[in-house]
Each structure stands twice: as structure tokens, then as C-alpha cells.
Design an enzyme around this catalytic site. Structure first.
Site, short mmCIF file in Angstrom:
data_model
loop_
_atom_site.label_atom_id
_atom_site.label_comp_id
_atom_site.label_asym_id
_atom_site.label_seq_id
_atom_site.Cartn_x
_atom_site.Cartn_y
_atom_site.Cartn_z
CE LYS A 195 44.64 42.39 35.95
NZ LYS A 195 45.47 41.57 36.84
CE LYS A 248 41.72 43.34 38.52
NZ LYS A 248 42.81 42.55 38.93
#
Ligand code: PBG
Length: 324
Positions: A195, A248
Site C-alpha cells: 500500500k 493499492k
């Protein structure tokens, strides 16, 4: 002398031949629909920066979950916007919190639909950071305790999958231990493994009311310039027991999705985040792009890069197009 040039255009001549040689097929099976749960009754509050997305109370969340299931979407992902925020994110692990109630309601009223919960503290802390703060710093290990409590309360409410998105070190293993020691060894963990600290989360922070009150998230989320580090993050999460690993954002990290898919043997999820969604909506509204076309192209590219699961605010619209 006869000379034949290579003619790849032969296989592009019409839609039927293109269908036959198509390498990537986006399916409704790939999609996860995110939803924002808030307190109250009859609430359906527009999120201005994410057209078509809402903060909704339980009753409306259940309705939307039913609609997702009717469209054939296998799973929803829940985020909570609590009534009360504090330094220790108490509402995150309250068994009667908004997410815990929503999980129970969806599992009861929309049987069969998978419910995934986002496990993070930023929506529940008054300072908006994803962990416990001391002297202006986000502390790693004390945060794990709270994340463990949060994941446990989601799983006990009936969540099918818990998805930690905080990026603290060691949280997957910590959560795995907590779940296992409470008889929840069957609950999978989908970790937000790679992320990145991203500008593309802007609209989400309005949606979830989780803007950090000071500083940024760069001391825990990854630097967008790093590629090898993503492999390290993923391998650590796998060692700690992750069942699905996530990248992400998605669109600007297709190389990372591809690397992870070709290096590991776990299902890979990709999160097509709020800013990616809102840019499409804004440009389509201005008449600069064909929103549906661009949406399908983006989702297909994420799948082509190697994602098995795509979390996207476009899920319902895409499902409708795929059903045609
Ligand atoms: C919570 C969380 C965030 C998103 C998902 N989980 C925000 C953040 O890290 O700031 C972003 C989702 C999106 O932008 O759609 N930590």
C-alpha cells in the site's frame, strides 16, 4: 520473390474474431464493491468528491448489498464512519460499532454475499492516523493490539474476510494469532500488502472523514518510487499468514501487480482507489472522455496486469455492462 508481411490485423477484423483471440476477460466474479457505513437511520449522504458513492446507515447498506448480490458481485468491502472518534479508536473494536452491526445485518439479510471488512484505525481516531500516537509519532507495536481487537470483533460479528490496511509491521501475523486463539482459524486475511502513500486517496478521506490532522502517512505507507520493496512487503505478509495480498492503488502500480503475480502463488487483489474513480467521473462529466469505455479499459488493464480480485467503486456499473 514473394514477400509476405506479418498481418496481425487479420485477427482484429471484426468483433467475433476479436472475441476469439481475446487474452483477458473481465468478469463480475473479479469485483468487490466497497461501501461506507455510518450511524443513524435512513441516511444516504452523497460523497461530493465521489459521484455515485454515499455514506449510508444500516438500512440502506443492506439494500445496496442486496443490489450488489443481484448484480452477481461476490463480495462487498465495508468501511465505518463512527459517531465518536478518540485517540485510541474505541469504536473500531466496539462489538456494537457501525461495521460490526453492518456485518451482522448483511450476513442475516443477504445470505451468501461475502463481507470483507477494512481493518484500520484512521476512520476511528480523532487525529486521523492509522495507529496510536505518541510525541507526534505513530507507534507500531501498541497499534497491533488495537488492530487485533478490531479484526477479532469483525470476525466475531461474522465477517468472511478481514483486510488490514494500516501498514504497521507484523500486523498480519499478530491478527492471525488473535483470530486463531479465538477459534477463528477459518477466517482469511486479505492484507493490503503493498500500500503506497498516495495522492489518489484524497476523495476517500472525505468519504471516510479520515484526513490526518497533522503530517502524512509516509512513515508507514510505501514510497511510490519503490518496486523491490513491494516484493519484500508481500513476502513478509505471506510468511505471517496472509491468504490474499493486495496492491493499492491500482492504475499507477500495474508493474507492481505484475511483479507480485509472477513472483508469488497467492491470489492478488488490486484496489482501484477513490482518486482513480473520481478522475474518470470528473472527466466524463466534462465530456472529455467516454466514462464507461474508460472504466472498462481501466478494469481490464488491472486484470491484464495480473489482479485476480479488483476492488472498485465502479463495481456496480461494470457489473451492469458485463451482464449485457
Ligand atoms: C484506510 C484506508 C484508506 C483507503 C482504504 N483504506 C485511506 C488511507 O490510507 O488514507 C483508501 C481507499 C481509497 O482511496 O479508495 N487506511
Amino acid at each position: 520473390m514473394s514477400y509476405s508481411i506479418s498481418r496481425p490485423r487479420r485477427l482484429r477484423a471484426n468483433e467475433n474474431i476479436r472475441r476469439m483471440v481475446r487474452e483477458t476477460r473481465l468478469s463480475v466474479d473479479d469485483l468487490v464493491h466497497p461501501m461506507f457505513v455510518t450511524f443513524g437511520k435512513g441516511v444516504k449522504k452523497k460523497i461530493e468528491s465521489m459521484p455515485g458513492c454515499f455514506q449510508q446507515s444500516l438500512d440502506n447498506i443492506v439494500k445496496e448489498a442486496k443490489e450488489a448480490q443481484r448484480l452477481g458481485i461476490p463480495a462487498v468491502l465495508l468501511f465505518g464512519i463512527p459517531k465518536h472518534k478518540d485517540a485510541r479508536a474505541s469504536e473500531a473494536y466496539n462489538s456494537k460499532g457501525v461495521v460490526q452491526q453492518a456485518v451482522r445485518a448483511i450476513k442475516e439479510k443477504v445470505p451468501g454475499l461475502l463481507v470483507i471488512t477494512d481493518v484500520c484505525l484512521c476512520e476511528y481516531t480523532d487525529h486521523g492516523h492509522c495507529g496510536v500516537i505518541k510525541d507526534g509519532k505513530v507507534l507500531n507495536d501498541p497499534t497491533l493490539e488495537l488492530l487485533g481487537k478490531e479484526a477479532l470483533s469483525h470476525a466475531q460479528a461474522g465477517a468472511d474476510i478481514v483486510a488490514p490496511s494500516d501498514m504497521m509491521d507484523g500486523r498480519v501475523g499478530f491478527i492471525r494469532d488473535v483470530l486463531d486463539s479465538h477459534g477463528l482459524e477459518e477466517t482469511p486475511i486479505m492484507s493490503y500488502a503493498a500500500k503506497y502513500a498516495s495522492g489518489f486517496y484524497g476523495p476517500f478521506r472525505e468519504a471516510a472523514e479520515s484526513v490526518p490532522q497533522f503530517g502524512d502517512r509516509k512513515s508507514y505507507q510505501m514510497d511510490c518510487a519503490n518496486r523491490i520493496e513491494a516484493l519484500k512487503e508481500v513476502s513478509l505478509d505471506i510468511e505471517e499468514g496472509a491468504d490474499i495480498v493486495m496492491v493499492k492503488p491500482a492504475m499507477t502500480y500495474l508493474d507492481i501487480i505484475s511483479d507480485i503475480k509472477s513472483t508469488f502463488d497467492l491470489p492478488v487483489a488490486a484496489y482501484n482507489v477513490s482518486g482513480e474513480y473520481s478522475m474518470v467521473k470528473a472527466a466524463a462529466k466534462l465530456g472529455w472522455i467516454d466514462g464507461d469505455k474508460v472504466m472498462m479499459e481501466i478494469l481490464t488493464s488491472i486484470k491484464r496486469a495480473g489482479a485476480d480480485i479488483i476492488i472498485t467503486y465502479h463495481a456496480m456499473e461494470a457489473a451492469k455492462i458485463l451482464a449485457k
